[in-house]
Design an enzyme around this catalytic site. Structure first.
Site, PDB file in Angstrom:
ATOM      1  CE1 TYR A  88      17.979  20.455 -17.126  1.00  0.00           C
ATOM      2  CE2 TYR A  88      19.373  18.805 -16.100  1.00  0.00           C
ATOM      3  CZ  TYR A  88      18.849  19.380 -17.229  1.00  0.00           C
ATOM      4  OH  TYR A  88      19.196  18.895 -18.457  1.00  0.00           O
TER       5      TYR A  88
ATOM      6  CE1 TYR B 283      11.095  16.676 -14.215  1.00  0.00           C
ATOM      7  CE2 TYR B 283      12.997  17.660 -13.146  1.00  0.00           C
ATOM      8  CZ  TYR B 283      12.150  17.565 -14.233  1.00  0.00           C
ATOM      9  OH  TYR B 283      12.371  18.356 -15.324  1.00  0.00           O
TER      10      TYR B 283
ATOM     11  CB  CYS C 287       2.010  29.939   0.896  1.00  0.00           C
ATOM     12  SG  CYS C 287       0.670  29.797   2.044  1.00  0.00           S
ATOM     13  CD  GLU C 288       1.994  25.435  -3.962  1.00  0.00           C
ATOM     14  OE1 GLU C 288       1.745  24.220  -3.918  1.00  0.00           O
ATOM     15  OE2 GLU C 288       1.517  26.206  -4.799  1.00  0.00           O
TER      16      GLU C 288
ATOM     17  CD  GLU D   9      22.517  16.738 -28.129  1.00  0.00           C
ATOM     18  OE1 GLU D   9      21.548  16.423 -27.412  1.00  0.00           O
ATOM     19  OE2 GLU D   9      22.396  17.071 -29.308  1.00  0.00           O
ATOM     20  N   PRO D  10      26.120  16.175 -23.146  1.00  0.00           N
ATOM     21  CG  PRO D  10      28.227  16.394 -22.144  1.00  0.00           C
ATOM     22  CD  PRO D  10      27.543  16.300 -23.485  1.00  0.00           C
ATOM     23  N   GLY D  11      24.557  17.363 -20.176  1.00  0.00           N
ATOM     24  CA  GLY D  11      24.149  18.572 -19.458  1.00  0.00           C
ATOM     25  C   GLY D  11      24.574  18.398 -18.019  1.00  0.00           C
TER      26      GLY D  11
ATOM     27  N   GLY E  44      21.531  12.496 -21.816  1.00  0.00           N
ATOM     28  CA  GLY E  44      22.505  12.926 -20.815  1.00  0.00           C
ATOM     29  C   GLY E  44      22.904  11.788 -19.906  1.00  0.00           C
TER      30      GLY E  44
ATOM     31  NE  ARG F 229      16.864  17.466 -11.096  1.00  0.00           N
ATOM     32  CZ  ARG F 229      17.141  16.315 -10.528  1.00  0.00           C
ATOM     33  NH1 ARG F 229      17.610  16.263  -9.296  1.00  0.00           N
ATOM     34  NH2 ARG F 229      16.973  15.192 -11.193  1.00  0.00           N
TER      35      ARG F 229
HETATM   36  C1  LIG Z   1      18.437  18.251 -21.808  1.00  0.00           C
HETATM   37  C2  LIG Z   1      19.107  17.823 -23.016  1.00  0.00           C
HETATM   38  C3  LIG Z   1      20.307  17.087 -22.949  1.00  0.00           C
HETATM   39  C4  LIG Z   1      21.031  16.691 -21.679  1.00  0.00           C
HETATM   40  O1  LIG Z   1      20.334  16.241 -20.588  1.00  0.00           O
HETATM   41  P1  LIG Z   1      21.080  16.091 -19.207  1.00  0.00           P
HETATM   42  O2  LIG Z   1      20.294  15.156 -18.402  1.00  0.00           O
HETATM   43  O3  LIG Z   1      21.184  17.441 -18.558  1.00  0.00           O
HETATM   44  O4  LIG Z   1      22.446  15.568 -19.477  1.00  0.00           O
HETATM   45  C5  LIG Z   1      20.903  16.753 -24.139  1.00  0.00           C
HETATM   46  N1  LIG Z   1      20.366  17.092 -25.340  1.00  0.00           N
HETATM   47  C6  LIG Z   1      19.235  17.804 -25.443  1.00  0.00           C
HETATM   48  C7  LIG Z   1      18.687  18.138 -26.788  1.00  0.00           C
HETATM   49  C8  LIG Z   1      18.566  18.189 -24.297  1.00  0.00           C
HETATM   50  O5  LIG Z   1      17.422  18.896 -24.411  1.00  0.00           O
END
Ligand SMILES: *Cc1c(COP(=O)(O)O)cnc(C)c1O
Length: 425
Positions: free
Chosen positions: A379, A324, A350-351, A281-283, A239, A320
């Site tokens: 996320y 992270y 409560c953490e 495959e951008p998320g 991503g 997040r």
């Molecule tokens: C999570 C994921 C992505 C994209 O990640 P991002 O950081 O959200 O862009 C692409 N491909 C696969 C298979 C993933 O599991």
């Protein structure tokens, strides 16, 4: 961090795609995820334009684990984006949003037999993570389209947990095992092949990406030599990152894809791999900056040398920062023009790790004010939980001055769902 369209400072109040955040909070209550539909559509189109300028045959698959609200998925579908799903639940939601299984690539890692059976019978494209998974799948049915997730041995990403290549990660098939995986599929009668990698999340630098793509293409060539397979598509997951901190540069996607595709075209030619489709495959790139988490200030308190701001969202709402150590910028949504002050912003759990920001300079706030936690579109809700038995937040889509609820706020009754009320006595 300056506000980017369609976020605006309207007399000190944050406006999201033309809708005032104070009005949104009054109408839908807080904590509230608000997404800008215009920003999502613009993100898709900017990406498409940058990609298509440098390579003609491309497809964009939204990696939907970042946000599976079907209201968002429908907008993405409308913009011509397809889906990368990593669980049967994501595949189900994508179908509910109107995608056909043939528009969805299923990328699973530890997948059960009954899940494989359901997926192959329904006609999903399958991206396979091990020789064992391939063998088990082909006993249950033969998908039309199959790819193998390769471990290209080069990883990248914003955090150790999101780097998904190299010998220590659980994902993918090593080069030495790849020809066998493909041979099994070929012998079973699969006719359309791709090869896939996903090296990590939040990638800002094209150089590492190119190194991994190079390995992927070499492995594709190796598989082709051994099996005779001509790849219809090369799926280069990983991503693209977005800036979270003020001063952090955004990826110049035109330069990114110019360099990436410049390299790929040359390498595809050298290796005699033809001109396959390239899938991306951008998320987070598509949705992160389109989302804001609105949260209400409940409490101001202090300890020696510290000012604390308590809000009604916690790591149950946005995990997040706690998970992270991620930075999320915070604005005062109801008082953007107030003078700066240093605060530690904490949630209701409560953490002691339930902290969004330590010693952060934000505009001065009062109890009852609204804060906006930025870049919450990816996320955010999808990683939210019921921890501390808190019902989940609502989600709203804003566009051109109007808003619509795309997920109801949960109630206390929802916490009982599925629980049996009978006792042993
Ligand atoms: C999570 C994921 C992505 C994209 O990640 P991002 O950081 O959200 O862009 C692409 N491909 C696969 C298979 C993933 O599991």
């Amino acid at each position: 961090m300056s506000l980017r369209w369609p976020l605006e400072n309207d007399g000190g109040v944050l406006s999201i795609d033309g809708v005032s955040s104070t009005q949104l909070a009054d109408e839908y209550d807080t904590p509230l995820f608000v997404y800008s539909e215009n920003r999502i559509r613009t993100n898709v189109n900017l990406l498409k334009k940058a990609v298509q300028k440098h390579y003609r045959k491309t497809r964009i698959l939204f990696a939907c684990k970042s946000n599976t609200n079907i209201g968002i998925l429908k907008v993405l579908r409308d913009e011509g984006v397809e889906i990368d799903a990593v669980s049967p639940g994501e595949a189900f939601l994508a179908v509910e949003a109107g995608f056909s299984p043939g528009e969805i690539l299923f990328t699973g890692t530890s997948v059960r037999e009954d899940e494989l059976k359901h997926l192959v019978e329904a006609g999903y494209r399958m991206n396979i993570d091990s020789v064992s998974q391939m063998r088990r799948l082909l006993k249950l049915g033969v998908p039309k389209t199959v790819s193998v997730r390769i471990n290209p041995e080069v990883g990248a990403g914003h955090h150790e947990h999101v780097i998904t290549a190299g010998p220590d990660v659980k994902f993918g098939v090593w080069e030495s095992q790849a020809p066998e995986a493909y041979r099994l599929a070929l012998e079973a009668g699969v006719s359309s092949f791709g090869i896939q990698m996903h090296i990590g999340s939040g990638i800002m630098d094209v150089s590492n990406f190119i190194k991994a793509v190079n390995r992927l293409l070499e492995i594709a060539n190796h598989v082709k030599d051994e099996t005779g397979i001509d790849f219809d598509f090369i799926d280069i997951g990983g991503g693209i990152g977005v800036p979270y901190k003020p001063g952090e540069d955004e990826v110049d996607i035109d330069v990114f894809f110019e360099r990436l595709f410049g390299f790929m075209k040359q390498r595809l030619g050298e290796l005699g791999l033809g001109s396959p489709e390239v899938w991306l495959e951008p998320g987070r790139f598509l949705v992160a900056e389109a989302g804001v988490l609105l949260t209400r200030v409940t409490t101001l308190k202090s300890s020696p040398g510290k000012e604390f701001v308590g809000v009604d969202a916690g790591f149950n709402t946005l995990v997040r920062p706690a998970m992270y150590g991620s930075y999320h910028h915070i604005h005062s949504a109801s008082g953007l023009n107030e003078p700066p002050q240093t605060y530690t912003v904490y949630g209701p759990l409560c953490e002691s790790g339930d902290i969004f920001a330590r010693d952060r300079v934000i505009p001065k706030v009062e109890e009852g004010d609204l804060l906006a936690i930025m870049n919450a579109g990816a996320y955010g809700f999808s990683m939210s939980s019921h921890y501390n038995s808190r019902p989940k937040a609502a989600e709203v889509m804003a566009m051109d001055g109007k808003s619509r609820l795309i997920r109801e706020r949960e109630t206390l009754q929802d916490l009982l769902r599925g629980q049996m009320s009978s006792s042993s006595k």
